[in-house]
Motif scaffolding. Sequence first.
Motif, mmCIF file in Angstrom:
data_model
loop_
_atom_site.group_PDB
_atom_site.id
_atom_site.type_symbol
_atom_site.label_atom_id
_atom_site.label_comp_id
_atom_site.label_asym_id
_atom_site.label_seq_id
_atom_site.Cartn_x
_atom_site.Cartn_y
_atom_site.Cartn_z
ATOM 1 N N LEU A 173 3.121 -25.138 -11.062
ATOM 2 C CA LEU A 173 2.156 -24.426 -10.221
ATOM 3 C C LEU A 173 0.754 -24.988 -10.430
ATOM 4 C CD1 LEU A 173 3.351 -20.724 -10.620
ATOM 5 C CD2 LEU A 173 3.780 -22.300 -8.708
ATOM 6 N N PRO A 174 -0.068 -25.012 -9.385
ATOM 7 C CA PRO A 174 -1.427 -25.534 -9.524
ATOM 8 C C PRO A 174 -2.323 -24.559 -10.289
ATOM 9 C CG PRO A 174 -1.095 -24.653 -7.316
ATOM 10 C CD PRO A 174 0.245 -24.607 -7.993
ATOM 11 N N ALA A 175 -3.486 -25.057 -10.697
ATOM 12 C CA ALA A 175 -4.408 -24.232 -11.486
ATOM 13 C C ALA A 175 -5.147 -23.202 -10.642
ATOM 14 C CB ALA A 175 -5.424 -25.140 -12.191
ATOM 15 N N ASP A 176 -5.099 -23.345 -9.312
ATOM 16 C CA ASP A 176 -5.909 -22.465 -8.462
ATOM 17 C C ASP A 176 -5.146 -21.226 -7.987
ATOM 18 O OD1 ASP A 176 -4.186 -23.747 -6.741
ATOM 19 O OD2 ASP A 176 -5.708 -24.373 -5.304
ATOM 20 N N VAL A 177 -4.083 -20.820 -8.721
ATOM 21 C CA VAL A 177 -3.387 -19.589 -8.370
ATOM 22 C C VAL A 177 -3.384 -18.624 -9.555
ATOM 23 C CG1 VAL A 177 -1.894 -20.653 -6.638
ATOM 24 C CG2 VAL A 177 -1.100 -20.500 -9.011
ATOM 25 N N GLU A 178 -3.506 -17.345 -9.230
ATOM 26 C CA GLU A 178 -3.276 -16.292 -10.213
ATOM 27 C C GLU A 178 -1.778 -15.999 -10.225
ATOM 28 O OE1 GLU A 178 -5.512 -15.185 -12.119
ATOM 29 O OE2 GLU A 178 -7.453 -15.435 -11.120
ATOM 30 N N LYS A 191 -6.600 -17.849 -6.262
ATOM 31 C CA LYS A 191 -7.737 -17.362 -7.030
ATOM 32 C C LYS A 191 -8.939 -17.078 -6.143
ATOM 33 C CE LYS A 191 -6.782 -19.307 -11.606
ATOM 34 N NZ LYS A 191 -7.244 -20.215 -12.682
ATOM 35 N N GLU A 192 -8.948 -17.679 -4.952
ATOM 36 C CA GLU A 192 -10.065 -17.471 -4.034
ATOM 37 C C GLU A 192 -9.949 -16.162 -3.274
ATOM 38 O OE1 GLU A 192 -10.175 -20.852 -1.507
ATOM 39 O OE2 GLU A 192 -10.769 -22.250 -3.102
ATOM 40 N N ALA A 193 -8.814 -15.494 -3.397
ATOM 41 C CA ALA A 193 -8.591 -14.243 -2.675
ATOM 42 C C ALA A 193 -8.284 -13.131 -3.674
ATOM 43 C CB ALA A 193 -7.440 -14.396 -1.690
#
Length: 248
Positions: A97-102, A221-223
Amino acid sequence: MHLTPTGRHFARRAGELLRDASALAGGLGELRGELKGPVSLGCYTGLASNVLPAVLEGMAQLHPQVEISITVGDHSDLLPALKDGRLDTAIVYDIGLPADVEREVIYETEVMAVFGAGDPLAQHDDIELADLATKPLIMLNTAPSTEYTQLMFSQRGLKPHLGAIVPQIDLVRAMVGRGLGYSLLMSRPNQIPVSSEGKALITRHLRPRAGQTSVVAVWSKEASLTLRAKAVVQYAVQVLDASNRGIE
């Protein structure tokens, strides 16, 4: 026809405004203790038939005004959809998984060997990966399953003997049930020990245990998750973790 860069920017901003408006309208009800409105839920294709029915049934009973739409695919489908806002959250394996997800863990899982009832190896309590290397492997061809299976063998200096590479888990299980080979699949909740053709399947742990990971709910993470999306995630943890603990 293709959008120009300006058009893509406009479409992205328009989508964001529509989602903000929907969130605002839903939020008014949520402030009154009501959960109402849409949730866009993604699910990894190999998990969908085992995890989605229980989640959809329970949410319909607990929060009948929450409208859940479903997208099924592999990581290459679901992760971009999270990033651009087409999905609120997705249920996937915690692999690559990428780093930009919670993420929030739904249940723990591991790779299991799956045999037809007539396979002699099915009589053992657990199986060494080396004992499988010369037997035909019916491999599920989806991301990240394919790469993960190959990594398990290479880490032990082994190479699998590929019997077939197929794109659907039900087809994998049907071929194993007919004795065409074995497979390596993650343990999952609500799994019945027969193929789609009604042929018996036997699942065994690997020795030593292998491929231990988690099934997680992920979101950008942006949402920020709406309360109704959080309710879907929390219910998935509640119902699926309890179901998966009984798997042997």
